[in-house]
Enzyme design. Structure first.
Site, PDB file in Angstrom:
ATOM      1  CG  HIS A   1      -2.100  -0.936   1.049  1.00  0.00           C
ATOM      2  ND1 HIS A   1      -2.788  -1.495   2.111  1.00  0.00           N
ATOM      3  CD2 HIS A   1      -2.700  -1.416  -0.071  1.00  0.00           C
ATOM      4  CE1 HIS A   1      -3.753  -2.260   1.643  1.00  0.00           C
ATOM      5  NE2 HIS A   1      -3.712  -2.235   0.324  1.00  0.00           N
TER       6      HIS A   1
ATOM      7  CD  GLU B   1      -3.083  -8.671   7.666  1.00  0.00           C
ATOM      8  OE1 GLU B   1      -2.336  -7.691   7.488  1.00  0.00           O
ATOM      9  OE2 GLU B   1      -3.197  -9.261   8.758  1.00  0.00           O
TER      10      GLU B   1
END
Ligand code: SF4
Length: 312
Positions: free
Chosen positions: A41, A126
């Site tokens: 990210h 996640e």
């Protein structure tokens, strides 16, 4: 102006491995390499790889049948792996081993009949991957209030797991509430919040009292970077999460004598260096590195790549 440069900061072992994996895959196989979600990210890293021929996709249908697909550091659910197999995609798994550890814990608890309470942020890559390991028996909580509202089957044993990049303090508050409501709840054998998240938070916690402003290099969608900025604010110090020094508003620095600079686990050192250069040039800042802890964690490349490298 004095700048305190936090250490450790920036890339963790999982991010290093994911980036090295994509670099190696591009060199070995050439572009395009399809990547399920962002490799990590961070805008800078994603833009760089996009220019080098990586194609970031959110649906596997965007990858042509039989093409090469890389799973990002955040991991994927079994449903995504099954879909990739159906499309005969040649997969390379760059999931961080510390995320895989949480997946394996979810599988084990599910097999033993537990209801799993996953502490994490809804919609995070996640969390989607971990919940996908046992979707029928996993519930997500994001706050102590969510724990109060939780309705679970009293006949089934209960266990909790956490996302790897949470605020340690927030997670502990939620775990405490879970233990109050469900005294017999089981937990992971070893804490799920990873070493890199913990160390970067510890550095911010210890160094923030010495400064009037905290600058965190990292992207807005980076969970662990967001937590660093939040942690500084909780201590009453202004904090900003920025991708690059270009985003610094000079008003933030008015009357500021000491700045803490750190970086989330997915932010490259080059953006930290640019930020320091800006503060030195514009404000004559002196930089002092403060090392709270040293890290020597390293993860090997995924086995699919090691095999290709050995054969090449
Ligand atoms: S932040 Fe932690 S869990 Fe995430 S990639 Fe880095 S080491 Fe792995």
């Amino acid at each position: 102006m004095k700048v305190i440069l936090a250490a450790p900061r920036g890339f963790c072992a999982g991010v290093n491995m994911a980036i090295e994996t994509l670099d190696t895959a591009l060199k070995l196989f050439g572009p395009p390499i399809y990547v399920y979600h962002e490799i990590v990210h961070n805008q800078y890293v994603v833009d760089r790889f996009r220019n080098e021929g990586a194609v970031f996709i959110d649906q596997l249908s965007e990858a042509p049948l039989g093409s090469r697909l890389l799973y990002s550091a955040h991991g994927v659910s079994p449903a995504i792996r099954a879909e990739a197999a159906e499309r005969r995609l040649k997969t390379i798994d760059a999931t961080c081993p510390l995320v895989t550890k949480v997946h394996l814990e979810a599988v084990r608890f599910a097999k033993q009949g537990y209801t799993i309470v996953l502490i994490g942020h809804e919609g995070h890559d996640e969390v989607l991957g971990t919940m996908g390991e046992a979707p029928q028996c996993t519930v997500l909580v994001e706050s102590p209030e969510d724990v109060d509202r939780l309705e679970v089957d009293p006949q089934r044993p209960l266990a909790y797991l956490t996302q790897t990049t949470l605020s340690v303090d927030d997670a502990n508050r939620i775990i405490d509430r879970l233990k109050q409501r469900f005294p017999h709840i089981a937990g992971p054998p070893r804490e799920d919040i990873c070493y890199a998240t913990q160390n970067r938070q510890e550095a911010v916690r210890l160094l923030t009292p010495e400064v009037d402003l905290v600058l965190v290099l990292g992207s807005q969608n980076s969970s662990n970077s967001q937590r660093l900025a939040e942690l500084a604010r909780e201590q009453g110090v202004a904090a900003h999460l920025i991708d690059h020094a270009r985003e610094i508003d000079p008003q933030w620095l008015a009357g500021v004598h000491a700045v803490l600079v750190t970086a989330g686990a997915s932010a490259p050192e080059v953006v930290v260096e640019d930020c320091l250069a800006y503060l030195q040039k514009q404000y004559g800042a002196t930089v002092e590195t403060r090392t709270i802890r040293t890290e020597e964690v390293h993860f090997a490349l995924p086995k699919e790549l090691r095999a290709e490298l050995a054969a090449s």
